[in-house]
Design a protein around this motif. Structure first.
Motif, short mmCIF file in Angstrom:
data_model
loop_
_atom_site.label_atom_id
_atom_site.label_comp_id
_atom_site.label_asym_id
_atom_site.label_seq_id
_atom_site.Cartn_x
_atom_site.Cartn_y
_atom_site.Cartn_z
N LEU A 266 0.83 -1.21 0.00
CA LEU A 266 0.00 0.00 0.00
C LEU A 266 0.86 1.26 0.00
N SER A 267 1.98 1.23 0.71
CA SER A 267 2.88 2.39 0.69
C SER A 267 3.49 2.58 -0.70
N SER B 2 0.04 10.16 3.99
CA SER B 2 -0.40 8.76 3.94
C SER B 2 0.75 7.83 3.60
N THR B 3 1.62 8.25 2.67
CA THR B 3 2.78 7.43 2.35
C THR B 3 3.69 7.28 3.55
N TYR C 96 11.00 6.10 0.97
CA TYR C 96 9.72 6.78 0.95
C TYR C 96 9.52 7.62 2.21
N LEU C 97 9.96 7.10 3.35
CA LEU C 97 9.84 7.85 4.60
C LEU C 97 10.58 9.18 4.52
N PHE C 98 11.84 9.13 4.13
CA PHE C 98 12.64 10.35 4.11
C PHE C 98 12.21 11.29 2.99
N ALA D 123 2.88 19.87 7.03
CA ALA D 123 1.46 19.58 7.24
C ALA D 123 1.13 19.40 8.72
N TRP D 124 2.01 18.79 9.48
CA TRP D 124 1.75 18.50 10.89
C TRP D 124 2.32 19.55 11.84
#
Length: 297
Positions: A65-66, A78-79, A276-278, A287-288
């Protein structure tokens, strides 16, 4: 004791003994079948491992899903969440495969493999962060790893101490070694930091940091060699953590070739998820409304 209670206790004991005996018979039959069919042993051992741990194995679907979220250009938040939680079951599989390979290798090689295999995910995360130039995030990640190992793991252990009375033991010799290593590690991090705070314009801070980094790395290899050569004789209770520790039935049937293949695949997936995280960190920070240090820790 009244006769009815004795009868109930006997029936319960007989039922549990019968179930254990039937499980052993099933286990032996499966071993004979898998010895004759290597392909069945490969896929059967993996499916049996996943079936025995359905909760954490069910989280593996977060990994594809990622990938889909990143490939379709979905929201970076979401990623980030999918990749973050997708690493958790991969970490579990890496630990299981490391146990199988450590038990299959000779004692010396098994001890070396067990000593270095536990930090594979941390190393892959740091490699992915350094490749993208996010040094501050990697530093915060290392601080978070230290805090989780020291405080989180210890707190959970103390919180569940009542349920671990039969297995939890205090080992003085092992505590001495671990305390000494922890003191050296803290000094290796604190002294360069203090030097950088007191002498901000000093050009020697890089050399001091590199020197302490080499010291900590050499201490790690010395500790691994200590465990291999004399640690199992000096440290009480370390035998159950070594390569000859008892494995679960769903793990001990896994061939070493299958464990090596699965370990390689999991490490590759962890590295992709870390990328993907970085990649999504800047958008997540905006955003946060949090800092990179907070996310790393």
């Amino acid at each position: 004791r009244p006769p009815d209670l004795r009868s109930t206790a006997f029936d319960s004991y007989s039922s549990s003994a019968t179930m254990a005996f039937a499980s052993d018979l099933e286990h032996d039959a499966m071993v004979r079948q898998w010895k004759d069919d290597p392909t069945e042993a490969c896929f059967g051992s993996v499916s049996r491992l996943l079936a025995a741990n359905r909760m954490i194995a069910g989280m593996l679907f977060l990994v594809p899903l990622s990938f889909i979220s990143y490939g379709l250009g979905q929201a970076p938040e979401s990623t980030f969440v999918l990749a973050c939680f997708g690493i958790v079951p991969l970490l579990w599989l890496i630990g299981r495969c490391t146990q199988v390979l450590s038990a299959a290798c000779p004692p010396v090689v098994g001890q070396l493999f067990a000593g270095g295999g536990g930090a594979a995910v941390e190393v892959l995360l740091c490699v992915a962060g350094v490749r993208q130039g996010r040094v501050v995030l990697v530093q915060a990640l290392l601080v978070g790893l230290v805090l989780s190992r020291l405080l989180l793991s210890l707190g959970v252990l103390l919180a569940w101490e009542g349920g671990l009375e039969d297995s939890a033991q205090f080992e003085p010799e092992r505590a001495k070694v671990q305390t000494s290593l922890m003191l050296i590690s803290v000094l290796g991090v604190a002294l360069p930091t203090a030097h950088g705070v007191l002498f901000r314009d000093s050009e020697a801070i890089a050399d001091v940091s590199h020197g302490f980094a080499f010291l900590l790395l050499s201490m790690h290899f010395q500790y691994v060699m200590f465990r291999v050569r004399t640690g199992t004789h000096v440290l009480e209770g370390t035998a159950r953590d070594g390569p000859n520790c008892a494995l679960g039935k769903e793990v001990e049937l896994m061939p070493a070739s299958t464990a090596a293949t699965l370990l390689t695949m999991c490490c590759g997936l962890v590295l992709v998820c870390a990328e993907y995280l970085f990649n999504s960190v800047p958008e997540v920070v905006a955003a946060w409304s949090v800092s990179e240090e907070f996310i790393g820790i």
